[in-house]
Scaffold this active site. Sequence first.
Site, mmCIF file in Angstrom:
data_model
loop_
_atom_site.group_PDB
_atom_site.id
_atom_site.type_symbol
_atom_site.label_atom_id
_atom_site.label_comp_id
_atom_site.label_asym_id
_atom_site.label_seq_id
_atom_site.Cartn_x
_atom_site.Cartn_y
_atom_site.Cartn_z
ATOM 1 N N HIS A 34 1.733 4.438 -2.844
ATOM 2 C CA HIS A 34 1.860 5.897 -2.655
ATOM 3 C C HIS A 34 3.225 6.377 -3.149
ATOM 4 O O HIS A 34 3.337 7.424 -3.802
ATOM 5 C CB HIS A 34 1.728 6.244 -1.170
ATOM 6 N N HIS A 46 0.832 -1.209 0.000
ATOM 7 C CA HIS A 46 0.000 0.000 0.000
ATOM 8 C C HIS A 46 0.866 1.257 0.000
ATOM 9 O O HIS A 46 0.694 2.147 -0.839
ATOM 10 C CB HIS A 46 -0.913 -0.013 1.227
ATOM 11 N N GLU A 47 1.785 1.333 0.949
ATOM 12 C CA GLU A 47 2.613 2.535 1.045
ATOM 13 C C GLU A 47 3.559 2.663 -0.156
ATOM 14 O O GLU A 47 3.873 3.780 -0.590
ATOM 15 C CB GLU A 47 3.400 2.542 2.355
#
Length: 681
Positions: free
Chosen positions: A472, A468-469
Amino acid sequence: MTSNPFLQTWKTPFEVPPFNDITPDHIGPALDRAFEGHLAEIETIAANTDPVTFENTIDALELAGSLLTKTASVFYNLAGSDTNDALQALERDLAPKMAKHSQAVSLHEGLFSRIEALWAIKDTLDLTSEQARVLDLTRKGFVRAGALLEGDARERIKEIGQRLAVLATQFSQNVLADEQVEALHLTDEADLAGLAPSLVAAAAEAAKERDKQGWVITLSRSLIEPFLIQSTRRDLREAAFGQWTSRGERGGETDNRAIAEETLQLRQERAKLLGYETYAHYKLENEMAKDPSAVRKLLTDVWAPAREMALADQAKLEALAASEGANIKLEAWDWRHYSEKRRQSEFAISDDEVKPYFTLDAMIDAAFATANRLFGLSFKQRDDIPVYHPDVRAFEVLGPSGEHMAVFLGDYYGRMSKRSGAWMSAFRGQRKLGEDVRPIIVNVMNFAKPPKGEAALLTLDDVRTLFHEFGHALHGMLSDVTYPSVAGTSVARDFVELPSQLYEHWLMVPDILRTHARHAQTGAVIPDDLIDRLTAASKYDQGFATVEYVASAMVDLDMHDGTTDGTSDLLAAEAQTLERIGIPSAITMRHRSPHFQHIFSGGSYASGYYSYLWSEVMDADAFAAFKEAGSPFDADVAAKLKTHIYSAGGATDPAALYTAFRGRMPTVDALLAKRGLDKAA
């Protein structure tokens, strides 16, 4: 001042901050100089007697304040990921100063008059689509900051902004202080009943960091959630859960209730001054949702089937506990424990079996390999790039032709100097205006650090967080726009989670798992049978996960759109929402209000915690594009994804970006199917 690193040219590789040369004593003086220089640049723009043009107004404004940007990015990143008493004191001191400076720019009458003059002739300027977008967002930003207000209202908006900055800093530091108090300090081996060896080792390492004997369960999710899952000691689970959920409401100097109540009051006052019905109406104006009614409809549509599933699951867990001789009413500190037993029973999966296949190093490689297959990126670890903590890893990111794309820093282990959670940030953003500047991106997480010489073993949820990160991070690293104000993750709040949540899908692609998920001790490839069981279990317990998240989003929205009044009694307002929606008794909010940093440690997610769900509507539909193409790495779909989502920043309206990628906007159906809630509806 001549020896201040911020006032010198950085001769490090890629001009990464020279962290070893920077001390807290450098930051305040550098920011004072930066404030002064930035205001001088603003005065020059405003006083320009030449006819107003895009170049002498917007371009000049975008390039102004380079020292401020440079210094503040280092300061705020360190304050979140490796803080100390000096940085925290500086953070408290700078909060009102930073807000005051921001207002000096956004409420500068001469500057705004030039922006208004440019706005009046925008149709004659032959602007690019990106320039038109930047002009629109710039003007909106000034208006929303109060540029059209006069007299007392203008002065009051200044006071509110500065006070909110102080409150946000206090809120965040109070949560960190409460998190530094361990959930449990265990000294008796009997207290370890049920705990896996990897968790016992991580708890011993946490105790060592605190100079204590025995074992410490910290309030990091990577420690406390496994403890709540594994511990057979119900009394200890209850004690640990109480510590975890009471952050920010323990009384004394770190109690956040009054801070949150004042924050809510000031936000509503600011919204009224600016002509909005509520703060939620103010906040959502620039988001994809546009208004609170659209958010409430999404949350309600998902809440009903999620609650139905959670209630059915609660009954099954109570029956499971009874079958083991525990005739209990299921409580929040019991759910994870019995849910894991049910998961093992139904899918023959346990963390003990799964975690050895998910070592941190291998999963970092898996995230990198996915980016290589989708976008042609490669990652070269560099020991010559400065880092701010010995645990941080530095990589040069190279493009398909070997060209430099970015610097990526990975900060993966929890420590007392780091706030909880996981996030992506930038030490430098991308831009082409003036010169081609490539970004410096950081991912920060809080995985439990293993004993020296041992591999860090991750849960499947931990690996999802890593992917997820990194999604980003790719949004920041692949940014390919001209103007810094719309680069990377500078997009609508309910669009920013799309690249990150979408990237999670590649974790469970069989090719990625078979290549990178190898047993920590034997090196054996993860068995196909285990992949099949993990896939089958992917929708397990989604009633619980959805309820705890949506409950938090509902509380956030209710407090900001006037449905409840948290300004006089925060916890009463929280309880009012939870009673109205009928939250199951054995589930709590994912983030209780007194430690809800998303909405009170600054305003970025205030009225916007729903955005994860809004983005999930899109990410479920977006990954389907690869399925429809027949491959999770289809080159044509990946190229469109890069162009319209990961590289586009905020240079185009997000709905237009998604439509350009997918050909249409999605519906909630894909999300319900992804979570398995379509069967509960």
